[in-house]
Design a protein around this motif. Sequence first.
Motif, PDB file in Angstrom:
ATOM      1  N   ASP A  88       0.827  -1.209   0.000  1.00  0.00           N
ATOM      2  CA  ASP A  88       0.000   0.000   0.000  1.00  0.00           C
ATOM      3  C   ASP A  88       0.863   1.261   0.000  1.00  0.00           C
ATOM      4  O   ASP A  88       0.516   2.263  -0.626  1.00  0.00           O
ATOM      5  CB  ASP A  88      -0.940   0.007   1.214  1.00  0.00           C
ATOM      6  N   VAL A  89       1.997   1.232   0.707  1.00  0.00           N
ATOM      7  CA  VAL A  89       2.936   2.364   0.673  1.00  0.00           C
ATOM      8  C   VAL A  89       3.412   2.580  -0.762  1.00  0.00           C
ATOM      9  O   VAL A  89       3.405   3.707  -1.272  1.00  0.00           O
ATOM     10  CB  VAL A  89       4.155   2.126   1.602  1.00  0.00           C
ATOM     11  N   ALA A 140      -5.856   4.887   5.405  1.00  0.00           N
ATOM     12  CA  ALA A 140      -5.855   4.429   4.010  1.00  0.00           C
ATOM     13  C   ALA A 140      -5.892   2.909   3.976  1.00  0.00           C
ATOM     14  O   ALA A 140      -5.109   2.265   3.289  1.00  0.00           O
ATOM     15  CB  ALA A 140      -4.629   4.962   3.278  1.00  0.00           C
ATOM     16  N   LEU A 141      -6.825   2.348   4.738  1.00  0.00           N
ATOM     17  CA  LEU A 141      -6.988   0.899   4.747  1.00  0.00           C
ATOM     18  C   LEU A 141      -8.011   0.511   3.692  1.00  0.00           C
ATOM     19  O   LEU A 141      -8.875   1.311   3.320  1.00  0.00           O
ATOM     20  CB  LEU A 141      -7.438   0.433   6.131  1.00  0.00           C
ATOM     21  N   SER A 142      -7.932  -0.710   3.217  1.00  0.00           N
ATOM     22  CA  SER A 142      -8.879  -1.193   2.214  1.00  0.00           C
ATOM     23  C   SER A 142     -10.297  -1.098   2.758  1.00  0.00           C
ATOM     24  O   SER A 142     -10.536  -1.287   3.952  1.00  0.00           O
ATOM     25  CB  SER A 142      -8.556  -2.649   1.848  1.00  0.00           C
ATOM     26  N   SER A 143     -11.246  -0.807   1.876  1.00  0.00           N
ATOM     27  CA  SER A 143     -12.631  -0.609   2.298  1.00  0.00           C
ATOM     28  C   SER A 143     -13.360  -1.948   2.412  1.00  0.00           C
ATOM     29  O   SER A 143     -14.317  -2.227   1.702  1.00  0.00           O
ATOM     30  CB  SER A 143     -13.348   0.343   1.339  1.00  0.00           C
ATOM     31  N   ILE A 173     -12.590   4.375  -4.128  1.00  0.00           N
ATOM     32  CA  ILE A 173     -12.192   2.983  -4.189  1.00  0.00           C
ATOM     33  C   ILE A 173     -13.416   2.153  -3.806  1.00  0.00           C
ATOM     34  O   ILE A 173     -14.045   2.401  -2.789  1.00  0.00           O
ATOM     35  CB  ILE A 173     -11.023   2.730  -3.226  1.00  0.00           C
ATOM     36  N   SER A 174     -13.762   1.190  -4.616  1.00  0.00           N
ATOM     37  CA  SER A 174     -14.961   0.398  -4.371  1.00  0.00           C
ATOM     38  C   SER A 174     -14.853  -0.391  -3.077  1.00  0.00           C
ATOM     39  O   SER A 174     -13.764  -0.835  -2.693  1.00  0.00           O
ATOM     40  CB  SER A 174     -15.196  -0.580  -5.532  1.00  0.00           C
ATOM     41  N   GLU A 178      -9.006  -4.190  -2.854  1.00  0.00           N
ATOM     42  CA  GLU A 178      -7.699  -4.118  -2.214  1.00  0.00           C
ATOM     43  C   GLU A 178      -7.002  -2.857  -2.703  1.00  0.00           C
ATOM     44  O   GLU A 178      -7.001  -2.567  -3.907  1.00  0.00           O
ATOM     45  CB  GLU A 178      -6.854  -5.343  -2.557  1.00  0.00           C
ATOM     46  N   LEU A 179      -6.405  -2.114  -1.780  1.00  0.00           N
ATOM     47  CA  LEU A 179      -5.776  -0.836  -2.109  1.00  0.00           C
ATOM     48  C   LEU A 179      -4.677  -0.997  -3.154  1.00  0.00           C
ATOM     49  O   LEU A 179      -4.554  -0.196  -4.073  1.00  0.00           O
ATOM     50  CB  LEU A 179      -5.204  -0.222  -0.820  1.00  0.00           C
ATOM     51  N   GLN A 180      -3.870  -2.058  -3.015  1.00  0.00           N
ATOM     52  CA  GLN A 180      -2.712  -2.214  -3.887  1.00  0.00           C
ATOM     53  C   GLN A 180      -3.089  -2.458  -5.353  1.00  0.00           C
ATOM     54  O   GLN A 180      -2.265  -2.296  -6.239  1.00  0.00           O
ATOM     55  CB  GLN A 180      -1.825  -3.346  -3.383  1.00  0.00           C
TER      56      GLN A 180
END
Length: 199
Positions: A88-89, A140-143, A173-174, A178-180
């Motif tokens: 994610d970083v 900024a964690l995944s939703s 972000i849906s 996953e953020l990445q």
Amino acid sequence: MPTLLDNAVNQISRLPGIGRKTALRLVLHMLRQDQEDVTALADALTILRRDVKYCKICYNISDTDVCPICSDKRRDATTICVVENIQDVLAIEQTQQYNGLYHVLGGVISPMDGIGPNDIKINELVDRISGNEVKEVIFALSSTMEGDTTNFYISRRLQAFPELKLSVIARGISVGDELQYTDEVTLGRSILNRTPMNN
């Protein structure tokens, strides 16, 4: 299949997302390469595993005790972006829309998987905020349900700092993504258009 080939395929197929067919293709490709190239790859992996460090401030991967992001005086040290993992970083850095620091939790709270608040770097985040002049924490964690649970838990822990601004990245972000794997434009806009977090 010869034993040496089978052993190599077995080891490579243990990597995430790589089945036996792909592993066999990679092993056969390496057999066609020069000995020096294969040795260089093996050496790079060995050195990575042996010498990699985790930043003692943010827990990002680093070559040194303090990562290049934390040691960069041009970064905004009053803002910390809380992320689940190192990928994610890297994803946020690629957007070139964020100039603060990070805090890598190393996971999210997931009772189903036996991961509680003490199994990730939440206490370290609270200690870090109490000892510095941090003005904003961006979640900024995944939703996902686990990401939202972790956001909620940390925000409750940070109520001890009433002057601290808490925000969450915009939900371009849906839910469940996953953020990445989010594209750079969407992720960059989510950072820029972050919203205050309701306690």
